[in-house]
Design a protein around this motif. Structure first.
Motif, PDB file in Angstrom:
ATOM      1  N   LYS A 101      17.635  -4.017   5.825  1.00 33.17           N
ATOM      2  CA  LYS A 101      17.299  -5.108   6.736  1.00 33.17           C
ATOM      3  C   LYS A 101      16.496  -6.220   6.047  1.00 33.17           C
ATOM      4  CE  LYS A 101      18.856  -3.109  10.574  1.00 33.17           C
ATOM      5  NZ  LYS A 101      19.934  -3.686  11.425  1.00 33.17           N
ATOM      6  N   ASN A 102      16.029  -5.942   4.815  1.00 31.93           N
ATOM      7  CA  ASN A 102      15.230  -6.923   4.074  1.00 31.93           C
ATOM      8  C   ASN A 102      14.018  -7.393   4.886  1.00 31.93           C
ATOM      9  OD1 ASN A 102      14.571  -8.522   1.852  1.00 31.93           O
ATOM     10  ND2 ASN A 102      15.733 -10.279   2.622  1.00 31.93           N
ATOM     11  N   ILE A 103      13.217  -6.426   5.328  1.00 33.43           N
ATOM     12  CA  ILE A 103      12.040  -6.698   6.149  1.00 33.43           C
ATOM     13  C   ILE A 103      10.782  -6.213   5.429  1.00 33.43           C
ATOM     14  CG2 ILE A 103      13.172  -6.737   8.410  1.00 33.43           C
ATOM     15  CD1 ILE A 103      12.631  -3.732   8.623  1.00 33.43           C
ATOM     16  N   ASP A 104       9.630  -6.569   5.978  1.00 28.84           N
ATOM     17  CA  ASP A 104       8.353  -6.208   5.358  1.00 28.84           C
ATOM     18  C   ASP A 104       7.860  -4.829   5.785  1.00 28.84           C
ATOM     19  OD1 ASP A 104       7.881  -8.756   3.982  1.00 28.84           O
ATOM     20  OD2 ASP A 104       7.684  -9.580   6.003  1.00 28.84           O
ATOM     21  N   PHE A 105       8.267  -4.384   6.968  1.00 36.22           N
ATOM     22  CA  PHE A 105       7.816  -3.075   7.444  1.00 36.22           C
ATOM     23  C   PHE A 105       8.756  -2.551   8.518  1.00 36.22           C
ATOM     24  CE2 PHE A 105       5.694  -6.231  10.079  1.00 36.22           C
ATOM     25  CZ  PHE A 105       5.821  -5.742  11.369  1.00 36.22           C
ATOM     26  N   CYS A 106       8.702  -1.239   8.716  1.00 39.62           N
ATOM     27  CA  CYS A 106       9.503  -0.590   9.748  1.00 39.62           C
ATOM     28  C   CYS A 106       8.625   0.409  10.496  1.00 39.62           C
ATOM     29  CB  CYS A 106      10.706   0.124   9.136  1.00 39.62           C
ATOM     30  SG  CYS A 106      11.756   0.952  10.360  1.00 39.62           S
ATOM     31  N   SER A 107       8.538   0.227  11.810  1.00 40.16           N
ATOM     32  CA  SER A 107       7.758   1.111  12.672  1.00 40.16           C
ATOM     33  C   SER A 107       8.694   2.072  13.402  1.00 40.16           C
ATOM     34  CB  SER A 107       6.965   0.273  13.688  1.00 40.16           C
ATOM     35  OG  SER A 107       6.350   1.093  14.664  1.00 40.16           O
ATOM     36  N   TYR A 108       8.202   3.262  13.687  1.00 39.59           N
ATOM     37  CA  TYR A 108       9.034   4.276  14.334  1.00 39.59           C
ATOM     38  C   TYR A 108       8.218   5.020  15.381  1.00 39.59           C
ATOM     39  CZ  TYR A 108       6.679   7.148  10.807  1.00 39.59           C
ATOM     40  OH  TYR A 108       5.733   7.755  10.020  1.00 39.59           O
ATOM     41  N   CYS A 124       2.425  -6.319   1.859  1.00 38.30           N
ATOM     42  CA  CYS A 124       1.685  -6.514   3.114  1.00 38.30           C
ATOM     43  C   CYS A 124       0.179  -6.343   2.906  1.00 38.30           C
ATOM     44  CB  CYS A 124       2.176  -5.531   4.178  1.00 38.30           C
ATOM     45  SG  CYS A 124       3.848  -5.847   4.781  1.00 38.30           S
ATOM     46  N   PHE A 125      -0.187  -5.546   1.889  1.00 41.12           N
ATOM     47  CA  PHE A 125      -1.601  -5.271   1.616  1.00 41.12           C
ATOM     48  C   PHE A 125      -2.094  -6.002   0.363  1.00 41.12           C
ATOM     49  CE2 PHE A 125      -0.183  -1.716   4.212  1.00 41.12           C
ATOM     50  CZ  PHE A 125      -1.212  -1.619   5.137  1.00 41.12           C
ATOM     51  N   GLU A 126      -1.356  -7.006  -0.058  1.00 44.38           N
ATOM     52  CA  GLU A 126      -1.730  -7.729  -1.267  1.00 44.38           C
ATOM     53  C   GLU A 126      -3.120  -8.360  -1.137  1.00 44.38           C
ATOM     54  OE1 GLU A 126       0.244 -10.971  -4.376  1.00 44.38           O
ATOM     55  OE2 GLU A 126       1.202 -10.561  -2.455  1.00 44.38           O
ATOM     56  N   THR A 127      -3.419  -8.929   0.021  1.00 45.04           N
ATOM     57  CA  THR A 127      -4.733  -9.564   0.247  1.00 45.04           C
ATOM     58  C   THR A 127      -5.467  -8.950   1.429  1.00 45.04           C
ATOM     59  OG1 THR A 127      -3.736 -11.272   1.661  1.00 45.04           O
ATOM     60  CG2 THR A 127      -3.936 -11.764  -0.696  1.00 45.04           C
ATOM     61  N   ILE A 170      -2.018  -8.319   9.409  1.00 47.69           N
ATOM     62  CA  ILE A 170      -0.811  -8.362   8.582  1.00 47.69           C
ATOM     63  C   ILE A 170       0.280  -9.188   9.265  1.00 47.69           C
ATOM     64  CG2 ILE A 170       1.100  -6.967   7.683  1.00 47.69           C
ATOM     65  CD1 ILE A 170      -0.938  -4.739   7.149  1.00 47.69           C
ATOM     66  N   ILE A 171       0.478  -8.954  10.543  1.00 48.75           N
ATOM     67  CA  ILE A 171       1.513  -9.683  11.284  1.00 48.75           C
ATOM     68  C   ILE A 171       1.146 -11.158  11.409  1.00 48.75           C
ATOM     69  CG2 ILE A 171       2.683  -9.867  13.530  1.00 48.75           C
ATOM     70  CD1 ILE A 171       2.274  -6.753  13.677  1.00 48.75           C
TER      71      ILE A 171
END
Length: 308
Positions: free
Chosen positions: A113-120, A169-172, A191-192
């Protein structure tokens, strides 16, 4: 070989649970991971009981939190983030059970999906571990700064240990080490707010154990440390949302209501102080707050009458 995924697990006196948790991680069908176990200064025999796993599976690394990080879950996770080698990050608790397809399912989705994160999704249990299910994966929600209202109000619930994140996502961003509850709510919102995009899927890939010594149980038992931390997280989220200029009237209304639910006049005053309002708007919101108990009671009465 460099691990693709870094699992970060804070632990504190969970020798009676953690072996079962680590064994469920060993059963992952996706094998290219590292599991960083960060001890928060525990006094039981955790290291002793997990030593056979550490000796026989080099993907598992046990570290004690250093003095650079504050005691607590956020400090342990920040330490883990600073030493993680993987391209993706996931947080697991030391008393839960992980679905064997967890990592394999998520890594495929996040790359496709080329996304930054996936929640489940997760499923709670007390004694008997639920049976694994392998259902067809369905995307339930698309998550971005456009859905910040749903994230903050938890209409879209992103739980602490139910997200695979791209390391960028945790770079900064790190967890607020002054928070001892709702730290993930505050951190993930930030993050969002940085325009990271993700999705939420229907799959249950995590089983969280319910017991009286968990942070959540302590919060609902009115533990003062947990409750005060939640209040602080409310103000931090309000501040961060306002700084990004995405504080809608609907969202501000939610912050007023959540402050009221704490029955803490100082928190309510802090919410109003945090947002610079013109005098007419301030009068409106003061009136809204003063009349809120009556409107809540009226809504409950109408619901009861409707049921009858």
């Amino acid at each position: 070989m460099k691990p693709e995924i870094s699992i970060i697990m804070a632990t504190y006196n969970r020798a009676h649970f953690i072996v079962e948790t680590l064994q469920s991680i060993q059963k992952q069908t996706f094998e290219n991971f590292e599991c960083l176990i960060i001890d928060d200064g525990g006094t039981d025999n955790t290291q002793e009981v997990i030593q056979p796993i550490l000796d026989n599976d080099k993907r598992f690394l046990f570290q004690k939190r250093t003095e650079k990080y504050k005691k607590g879950l956020p400090g342990c996770r920040n330490y883990g983030l600073d030493i993680a080698k993987g391209n993706y990050i996931i947080f697991f608790d030391d008393d839960d059970i992980i679905h064997s397809q967890n990592l394999n399912t998520l890594i495929q989705i996040i790359k496709t999906k080329n996304i930054d994160f996936c929640s489940y999704q997760k499923q709670s249990f007390k004694n008997k571990i639920p049976k694994e299910k392998n259902e067809k994966v369905v995307v339930e929600n698309t998550i971005s700064i456009k859905t910040i209202y749903e994230i903050v109000t938890k209409k879209i619930l992103i739980a602490s240990c139910t997200v695979l994140w791209s390391k960028e996502c945790f770079e900064t961003i790190r967890f607020n080490e002054n928070l001892m509850y709702a730290e993930e709510w505050e951190c993930y919102t930030r993050i969002i707010l940085e325009n990271k995009k993700g999705i939420q899927i229907n799959s249950i890939l995590y089983f969280n154990r319910k017991h009286p010594n968990s942070n959540t149980s302590e919060f609902y038992a009115n533990n003062p440390v947990r409750r005060n931390s939640n209040k602080d997280a409310v103000l931090e989220n309000l501040k961060n949302i306002q700084s990004k200029k995405v504080l809608s009237q609907k969202l501000f209304k939610y912050f007023v209501q959540i402050a009221y639910n704490f029955r803490d006049f100082n928190l309510i005053d802090d919410v109003f102080k945090e947002v610079k309002l013109s005098l007419p708007i301030k009068i409106y919101w003061k009136f809204y707050y003063k009349t809120l108990p009556f409107r809540i009671a009226n809504t409950r009465l109408l619901k009861r009458l409707k049921i009858k």
